[in-house]
Design an enzyme around this catalytic site. Structure first.
Site, short mmCIF file in Angstrom:
data_model
loop_
_atom_site.label_atom_id
_atom_site.label_comp_id
_atom_site.label_asym_id
_atom_site.label_seq_id
_atom_site.Cartn_x
_atom_site.Cartn_y
_atom_site.Cartn_z
N GLY A 1 0.91 -1.24 0.11
CA GLY A 1 0.11 -0.05 -0.12
C GLY A 1 0.90 1.34 0.19
O GLY A 1 1.51 1.46 -0.83
N SER A 2 0.67 2.12 1.03
CA SER A 2 1.37 3.47 1.18
C SER A 2 2.98 3.26 1.18
O SER A 2 3.46 4.08 0.66
CB SER A 2 1.11 4.20 2.46
OG SER A 2 1.46 3.34 3.50
N GLU B 1 3.07 2.32 11.34
CA GLU B 1 2.03 1.31 11.35
C GLU B 1 1.36 0.94 12.69
O GLU B 1 0.10 0.38 12.61
CB GLU B 1 2.54 0.00 10.62
CG GLU B 1 2.92 0.32 9.36
CD GLU B 1 2.13 0.72 8.14
OE1 GLU B 1 0.87 0.16 8.43
OE2 GLU B 1 2.36 1.32 7.25
#
Length: 236
Positions: free
Chosen positions: A61-62, A135
């Site tokens: 993802g990011s 995260e």
């Protein structure tokens, strides 16, 4: 790797319309944040189970478009038994308490194609510290580190991925695309909008030659909802 990206329905102009100034309301009531000692323990635990001296991260993802650290090598890779999904809610960062957003995570089942990144040996601890602080913020963590096998053209490599904790109260499970699109089209926080996060991720995946059909449908639905909102505003 492809340099031409297919045209997305979720354009930069549409995403720009989701931008707004949002004041950070701070931690949600009752939230318990991780401490320096917690991060040190998490890093020690992960490295104690490392399969070799080489540490690779799996990005889905990011991490693909907003790296958290430097890396010395990268490869396209696929992990089995996990898939990327907007499956946990956030009341901060890209959402607010009155309008929570949705974020991507690796959830169980299926397969996921992304990239693995090799960390420079002298930066492993610092890199993991930066990753975990981005995260893993609250306890218990919504995303947790897990060693997984990444399949590459050069052979399998054990890599560290962040997977969703499905016991977390923030875990939404699998949402219908329409419901997810409603949230992504409207939620934003002091880090930006969910629509921006979605577009950046899909655009980068397409740049890498990775087509995620579910996210492609999702960006089209979000674009449709934003267009409808824009048309309604113009008609008033």
């Amino acid at each position: 790797m492809p340099t031409t990206v297919r045209e997305m329905a979720l354009t930069l102009d549409l995403v720009a319309r989701t931008a707004r100034v949002v004041e950070d309301a701070g931690p949600s009531p009752g939230a318990v944040y991780m401490t320096d000692e917690d991060y040190e323990a998490a890093i020690d635990n992960v490295l104690a189970r490392a399969p070799s001296s080489d540490v690779w991260l799996f990005g889905y993802g990011s991490l693909l478009w907003k790296p958290v650290c430097e890396f010395s090598e990268s490869r396209i890779a696929t992990v089995r038994g996990w898939h990327r999904a907007f499956c946990y809610r956030v009341a901060r960062f890209r959402g607010t308490r009155d309008k929570p957003g949705l974020m991507l995570a690796l959830d169980r089942g299926g397969r996921c194609k992304g990239m693995i990144f090799k960390l420079p040996p002298d930066q492993v601890s610092a890199s993991l510290n930066a990753l975990f602080r981005r995260e893993m913020m609250v306890k218990p963590a919504v995303n947790v580190p897990r060693w997984m096998t990444a399949e590459t053209d050069e052979g399998p490599i054990r890599a560290l991925g962040m997977v969703v904790n499905n016991q977390s109260t923030h875990y939404s499970g699998k949402l219908p695309l329409e419901e997810a699109a409603d949230i992504l089209a409207s939620a934003a926080g002091h880090w930006g909008s969910c629509a921006e996060y979605l577009r950046e991720t899909v655009y980068r995946l397409e740049e890498l030659g990775i087509h995620d059909e579910s996210l492609w449908q999702l960006q089209a639905l979000v674009a449709e909802k934003l267009q409808f909102t824009l048309s309604s505003e113009n008609s008033n």
